[in-house]
Motif scaffolding. Structure first.
Motif, PDB file in Angstrom:
ATOM      1  N   GLY A   1       0.725  -1.192  -0.063  1.00 24.33           N
ATOM      2  CA  GLY A   1       0.058   0.212   0.046  1.00 24.33           C
ATOM      3  C   GLY A   1       0.924   1.296  -0.053  1.00 24.33           C
ATOM      4  N   THR A   2       2.318   1.056   0.048  1.00 24.46           N
ATOM      5  CA  THR A   2       3.076   2.368   0.023  1.00 24.46           C
ATOM      6  C   THR A   2       3.241   3.158  -1.250  1.00 24.46           C
ATOM      7  OG1 THR A   2       4.810   0.943  -0.179  1.00 24.46           O
ATOM      8  CG2 THR A   2       4.264   1.620   2.036  1.00 24.46           C
ATOM      9  N   TYR A   3       2.575   2.328  -2.457  1.00 27.15           N
ATOM     10  CA  TYR A   3       2.665   3.183  -3.890  1.00 27.15           C
ATOM     11  C   TYR A   3       1.237   2.768  -4.482  1.00 27.15           C
ATOM     12  CZ  TYR A   3       7.332   3.550  -3.396  1.00 27.15           C
ATOM     13  OH  TYR A   3       8.959   3.882  -3.035  1.00 27.15           O
ATOM     14  N   PHE A   4       0.770   3.713  -5.447  1.00 28.31           N
ATOM     15  CA  PHE A   4      -0.528   3.645  -5.899  1.00 28.31           C
ATOM     16  C   PHE A   4      -0.378   2.473  -6.927  1.00 28.31           C
ATOM     17  CE2 PHE A   4      -0.382   8.408  -5.950  1.00 28.31           C
ATOM     18  CZ  PHE A   4      -1.052   8.501  -4.636  1.00 28.31           C
ATOM     19  N   ASP A   5      -1.543   1.724  -7.279  1.00 28.69           N
ATOM     20  CA  ASP A   5      -1.772   0.654  -8.039  1.00 28.69           C
ATOM     21  C   ASP A   5      -1.210   0.729  -9.134  1.00 28.69           C
ATOM     22  OD1 ASP A   5      -2.841  -0.697  -5.658  1.00 28.69           O
ATOM     23  OD2 ASP A   5      -4.968  -0.319  -6.323  1.00 28.69           O
TER      24      ASP A   5
ATOM     25  N   ASP B   1       2.920  11.948  -6.513  1.00 29.15           N
ATOM     26  CA  ASP B   1       3.366  11.556  -8.125  1.00 29.15           C
ATOM     27  C   ASP B   1       3.056   9.973  -8.325  1.00 29.15           C
ATOM     28  OD1 ASP B   1       4.086  14.028  -9.103  1.00 29.15           O
ATOM     29  OD2 ASP B   1       6.072  13.674  -9.247  1.00 29.15           O
ATOM     30  N   ILE B   2       3.527   9.099  -7.728  1.00 25.48           N
ATOM     31  CA  ILE B   2       3.420   7.730  -7.594  1.00 25.48           C
ATOM     32  C   ILE B   2       3.190   6.929  -6.283  1.00 25.48           C
ATOM     33  CG2 ILE B   2       5.089   7.497  -9.454  1.00 25.48           C
ATOM     34  CD1 ILE B   2       7.155   6.661  -7.514  1.00 25.48           C
ATOM     35  N   ALA B   3       2.741   7.662  -5.247  1.00 23.12           N
ATOM     36  CA  ALA B   3       2.741   7.275  -4.113  1.00 23.12           C
ATOM     37  C   ALA B   3       2.039   8.058  -2.965  1.00 23.12           C
ATOM     38  CB  ALA B   3       4.098   6.814  -3.219  1.00 23.12           C
ATOM     39  N   PRO B   4       1.330   7.535  -1.904  1.00 25.00           N
ATOM     40  CA  PRO B   4       0.442   8.365  -0.932  1.00 25.00           C
ATOM     41  C   PRO B   4       1.495   9.316  -0.323  1.00 25.00           C
ATOM     42  CG  PRO B   4      -0.014   6.050  -0.775  1.00 25.00           C
ATOM     43  CD  PRO B   4       1.043   6.287  -1.938  1.00 25.00           C
ATOM     44  N   TYR B   5       0.881  10.364   0.354  1.00 22.78           N
ATOM     45  CA  TYR B   5       1.535  11.505   1.162  1.00 22.78           C
ATOM     46  C   TYR B   5       2.311  10.728   1.971  1.00 22.78           C
ATOM     47  CZ  TYR B   5       2.252  15.290   4.267  1.00 22.78           C
ATOM     48  OH  TYR B   5       2.972  16.289   5.036  1.00 22.78           O
ATOM     49  N   SER B   6       2.036   9.690   2.852  1.00 21.72           N
ATOM     50  CA  SER B   6       2.477   8.892   3.841  1.00 21.72           C
ATOM     51  C   SER B   6       3.994   8.293   3.509  1.00 21.72           C
ATOM     52  CB  SER B   6       1.961   7.852   4.494  1.00 21.72           C
ATOM     53  OG  SER B   6       1.142   6.875   3.484  1.00 21.72           O
ATOM     54  N   THR B   7       4.010   8.068   2.078  1.00 29.95           N
ATOM     55  CA  THR B   7       5.310   7.395   1.604  1.00 29.95           C
ATOM     56  C   THR B   7       6.512   8.517   1.598  1.00 29.95           C
ATOM     57  OG1 THR B   7       4.306   5.746   0.425  1.00 29.95           O
ATOM     58  CG2 THR B   7       6.342   6.298  -0.325  1.00 29.95           C
ATOM     59  N   GLY B   8       5.964   9.832   1.488  1.00 31.15           N
ATOM     60  CA  GLY B   8       7.165  10.900   1.200  1.00 31.15           C
ATOM     61  C   GLY B   8       7.442  11.131  -0.142  1.00 31.15           C
ATOM     62  N   LEU B   9       8.644  11.323  -0.244  1.00 30.35           N
ATOM     63  CA  LEU B   9       9.296  11.476  -1.705  1.00 30.35           C
ATOM     64  C   LEU B   9       9.803  10.295  -1.977  1.00 30.35           C
ATOM     65  CD1 LEU B   9       9.048  14.655  -0.227  1.00 30.35           C
ATOM     66  CD2 LEU B   9      10.392  15.111  -2.446  1.00 30.35           C
TER      67      LEU B   9
END
Length: 213
Positions: free
Chosen positions: A162-166, A196-204
């Motif tokens: 769940g740390t990146y968008f599907d 860009d490719i992941a939720p806010y919680s993942t960071g950059l």
């Protein structure tokens, strides 16, 4: 070789005796054994960026904060708007210095937003180096980059689902920016912005590629 000094522009701005904007802008200044004129030009570049950011805080962000304060009219606590700029030197050897700058802005809401920029400099010439100076950009090499980033994400998802968008594979291609890179010793780092490719919680998200520097 470059020696780095941190300079800071900071202030808290009030409206109707209420602090509504706080900024702290850190920016680098360099001395070098390579080319003094190049260092002077690079220093002027960062000073100008810092001053432009300061003026943005004093004018645009201040106007937004004052409008927000007037709108709420004491119906809820006012959280001061903030802007913080920090930089990180990631590579500094010979006449090459690489760094990234994170600008965090909070203008109300649940959380703020961080935007990352980066620069890699040749202090012998004063030129900003592009990705092509370290990695060949051909259709084949770009495909290899994409495949490598997909593989790195797949491994990360096994450890942290769940740390990146599907649809990260498509997003990797659509949001890749050629200037979003910096150097570390023995590594090229390509990064993406928040969301860009992941939720806010993942960071950059960052991706690593071995290179010879």
């Amino acid at each position: 070789m470059q020696t780095v000094t941190t300079n800071t522009l900071t202030d808290t701005i009030s409206y109707k005796n209420i602090p509504i904007v706080t900024y702290k802008i850190n920016y680098p200044s360099f001395t070098t054994t390579c080319n003094v004129k190049a260092a002077e030009a690079i220093n002027a570049y960062y000073l100008r960026l810092a001053q432009n950011t300061r003026d943005y805080c004093r004018n645009v962000i201040f106007a937004q904060a004052a409008q927000d304060l007037e709108y709420i009219q004491g119906t809820r606590p006012f959280n001061a708007y903030t802007l913080d700029v920090i930089f990180q030197i990631t590579y500094n050897s010979g006449c090459i210095t690489s760094l990234y700058t994170d600008t965090y802005t909070y203008t109300g809401g649940a959380h703020g937003q961080t935007i990352r920029t980066s620069d890699t400099w040749d202090f012998s010439s004063g030129e900003k180096l592009r990705l092509t100076a370290f990695y060949p950009l051909t259709p084949s090499s770009l495909h290899q980059l994409q495949v490598s980033m997909e593989s790195q994400i797949a491994r990360r998802l096994k450890e942290n689902p769940g740390t990146y968008f599907d649809d990260y594979k498509t997003l990797l291609h659509n949001t890749f920016r050629i200037n979003n890179f910096y150097l570390e010793p023995g590594k090229l780092v390509i990064y993406f912005q928040q969301y860009d490719i992941a939720p806010y919680s993942t960071g950059l998200p960052e991706f690593y590629f071995p290179i010879n520097i």
